[in-house]
Design a protein around this motif. Structure first.
Motif, PDB file in Angstrom:
ATOM      1  N   SER A 178       0.846  -1.191   0.000  1.00 20.71           N
ATOM      2  CA  SER A 178       0.000   0.000   0.000  1.00 20.71           C
ATOM      3  C   SER A 178       0.880   1.240   0.000  1.00 20.71           C
ATOM      4  CB  SER A 178      -0.928   0.008   1.225  1.00 20.71           C
ATOM      5  OG  SER A 178      -0.173   0.136   2.419  1.00 20.71           O
ATOM      6  N   GLN A 179       0.247   2.394  -0.069  1.00 22.73           N
ATOM      7  CA  GLN A 179       0.954   3.670  -0.094  1.00 22.73           C
ATOM      8  C   GLN A 179       1.189   4.147   1.332  1.00 22.73           C
ATOM      9  OE1 GLN A 179       0.509   7.505  -2.939  1.00 22.73           O
ATOM     10  NE2 GLN A 179      -1.330   6.927  -1.872  1.00 22.73           N
ATOM     11  N   GLY A 180       2.394   4.608   1.643  1.00 20.21           N
ATOM     12  CA  GLY A 180       2.729   4.926   3.021  1.00 20.21           C
ATOM     13  C   GLY A 180       3.268   6.303   3.275  1.00 20.21           C
ATOM     14  N   ARG A 181       4.585   6.407   3.453  1.00 14.74           N
ATOM     15  CA  ARG A 181       5.217   7.667   3.829  1.00 14.74           C
ATOM     16  C   ARG A 181       5.906   8.317   2.628  1.00 14.74           C
ATOM     17  NH1 ARG A 181       8.433   6.505   9.418  1.00 14.74           N
ATOM     18  NH2 ARG A 181       9.235   4.670   8.324  1.00 14.74           N
ATOM     19  N   PRO A 182       6.093   9.636   2.663  1.00 19.06           N
ATOM     20  CA  PRO A 182       6.759  10.307   1.543  1.00 19.06           C
ATOM     21  C   PRO A 182       8.221   9.891   1.403  1.00 19.06           C
ATOM     22  CG  PRO A 182       5.544  11.891   2.895  1.00 19.06           C
ATOM     23  CD  PRO A 182       5.579  10.610   3.659  1.00 19.06           C
ATOM     24  N   GLY A 183       8.652   9.669   0.175  1.00 23.14           N
ATOM     25  CA  GLY A 183      10.061   9.553  -0.132  1.00 23.14           C
ATOM     26  C   GLY A 183      10.758   8.276   0.243  1.00 23.14           C
TER      27      GLY A 183
END
Length: 417
Positions: A248-253
Motif C-alpha cells: 500500500s501507499q505509506g510515507r513520503p520519499g
C-alpha cells in the motif's frame, strides 16, 4: 496507506461518459433508475475539476480505452432476462475488465500504461449500473448485492488465480486510490499500479524464477469485514503460494518493510466515508487465530539490501500497544520500536491502524491459521505519490514518472521475497 496518502491533458478532451446510464449510448434509458441509491464511491463518478470539464472518473476510463467495456456491459445487462444469466454476465464481465486492465498495464502502446485509475473508475460505472438496473424480472436486494460482489471481485483479480508452474509462487495485493475529495478525485495509488503490472508476471532472480498473482483491494472497511483479503490470499495459499505480500501507499520519499501487523483498526474513514474502530473482526469461514501482533516473515534484510532504486528502503520496527490493564481505545497507547509486551492489546502495527495494516494482519493471521508457517508474509509500504501540479490536469509528465518509478521498484522488491 498510513492515513495519507504531471505534458498536461486538458479537461476538454472529448466527451465524458458523464453518468450511467448515459455511458452506453445504445442502451434503453428505461433499463436504469437513476434515482436508485448508489454508494459514496459511485457518487464521485460525476466529480469534475472544472465546472465545464468532463467528469474525471469516466474520462480516465475513456482515455484508457475502457469506454467500450462499460458500454458493452450495460447494454448486455439491459438485454438480460434471468437471474442466472445476470450472474454469469457479472462474473465474466468483471473478470474481463480485470484482464483488460492487466493487458493494458503491460502494453507499450497504451496511454499511460502505469495508470491504475481507469480500472477503478470503470469498475464503479459498472457497479453503479448494477445498483440502478431495473430488470424485467424480480430481483431481490440480496441477489442484487451478489451481482455487485461478483463483478467487483472479478474486476479486482480476486477470482482469477492461476499460478504458472515451475517457479516460486508469490501472491501480491495493492489498493484502490483513496482520499478522493475535491481535486484529489484524480488521485492514483502506485500499489494498485504495481499489482496490475505484476499479475501473471514471471521474473528470473538470483534466487530462481518467481511467478506472481495479484489483486487490487478496496479501501473499504466493510469489504474487509466480508473477507476479501482472506478470499484472495486463502486461494493463493491453497494453490501453493510461497509468499504473501500486501502493498500500500505509506510515507513520503521511502519504502518501508513493516515489521509488525496489529489487530486494531483506528477508524479513519474509508472510500465510502465510513469509519470502524476496534479489533479487526473475524472473516467467516476462515481460521482466525487471535494474535494481537503478527511479525513479518519477509526477508527484510535482503529487501533492504537489494540495492533497488530510486527510493530508500527501510525496515520499520515501530508499533503501538494499549498498556496491560487498560481498556483498548481509551487513554493513550504506548508507541515503541522494541518488542510488544506479552498480554498487551495492539493499538497500531508498524504500518499504522488503517486498512494497509489490516491487509497485512488479515493475510498473515490466515497464513498462521492455515499452518503455513514456512510461507513468507508481510507488508511493503510505497512512497506517497503526489498529484499533477496543475489542479485542473488529470496527469503530467512528472506525475507519470514518479508513479512508474514507484511501481517498478515494487516489482523489484517483491521479486526478492
Amino acid at each position: 496507506m498510513i492515513r495519507r496518502l504531471r505534458t498536461v491533458i486538458p479537461l476538454a478532451l472529448g466527451l465524458s461518459l458523464l453518468s450511467l446510464p448515459a455511458v452506453a449510448r445504445a442502451q434503453p434509458v428505461a433499463c436504469f433508475d437513476e434515482s436508485a441509491p448508489v454508494t459514496v464511491e459511485e457518487s464521485r463518478l460525476g466529480d469534475r475539476l472544472t465546472p465545464d470539464g468532463p467528469a474525471v472518473g469516466p474520462e480516465l476510463a475513456r482515455l484508457a480505452g475502457f469506454e467500450d467495456d462499460v458500454s458493452s456491459f450495460t447494454a448486455r445487462l439491459c438485454e438480460t432476462r434471468s437471474l442466472s444469466r445476470a450472474q454469469q454476465l457479472a462474473a465474466t464481465a468483471g473478470t474481463g475488465l480485470w484482464r483488460a486492465a492487466v493487458d493494458r498495464a503491460r502494453s507499450a502502446q497504451a496511454w499511460d500504461a502505469y495508470d491504475d485509475r481507469p480500472l477503478y473508475w470503470a469498475r464503479l460505472q459498472a457497479t453503479r449500473a448494477l445498483r440502478q438496473w431495473t430488470p424485467r424480472f424480480t430481483l431481490s436486494a440480496g441477489d442484487r448485492a451478489r451481482l455487485v460482489e461478483a463483478f467487483d471481485l472479478g474486476s479486482r483479480g480476486v477470482t482469477d488465480l492461476a499460478f504458472a508452474d515451475g517457479a516460486r509462487r508469490v501472491a501480491v495485493t495493492g489498493f484502490d486510490p483513496f482520499q478522493l475529495s475535491g481535486t484529489s478525485v484524480r488521485r492514483s495509488n502506485p500499489s494498485g499500479a504495481a499489482a496490475l503490472r505484476l499479475d501473471g508476471k514471471v521474473v528470473d532472480t538470483p534466487q530462481g524464477r518467481v511467478v506472481f498473482q495479484a489483486a487490487v483491494l478496496p479501501v473499504l472497511w466493510g469489504a474487509f469485514d466480508q473477507g476479501i483479503v482472506e478470499r484472495f490470499h486463502g486461494g493463493a495459499l491453497g494453490r501453493g503460494a510461497q509468499a504473501v505480500v500486501t502493498v500500500s501507499q505509506g510515507r513520503p520519499g521511502q519504502f518501508d518493510v513493516e515489521r509488525w501487523a496489529g489487530r486494531w483498526r483506528g477508524g479513519f474513514p474509508d472510500n465510502n466515508d465510513l469509519s470502524s474502530v476496534g479489533p479487526a473482526p473475524d472473516a467467516a469461514g476462515w481460521p482466525q487465530p487471535a494474535h494481537e501482533f503478527i511479525e513479518t516473515t519477509l526477508p527484510h534484510e535482503r529487501m533492504v539490501g537489494a540495492g533497488t532504486t530510486p527510493f530508500p528502503v527501510l525496515f520499520n520496527r515501530s508499533f503501538c500497544e494499549w498498556p496491560v490493564g487498560t481498556v483498548p481505545g481509551e487513554g493513550f497507547p504506548d508507541c515503541r520500536s522494541d518488542e510488544p509486551t506479552p498480554g498487551a492489546a495492539a493499538a497500531a502495527g508498524s504500518g499504522g491502524d488503517y486498512l494497509s495494516n489490516e491487509s497485512m494482519y488479515r493475510a498473515n493471521r490466515l497464513r498462521l491459521g492455515l499452518g503455513a508457517t514456512g510461507v513468507a508474509g508481510g507488508h511493503l509500504h510505497t512512497p506517497v505519490l503526489g498529484q499533477p501540479a496543475d489542479p485542473t490536469a488529470l496527469t503530467d509528465a512528472a506525475f507519470e514518472r514518479e508513479r512508474r518509478a514507484i511501481a517498478d521498484q515494487v516489482v523489484a522488491l517483491v521479486s526478492v521475497t
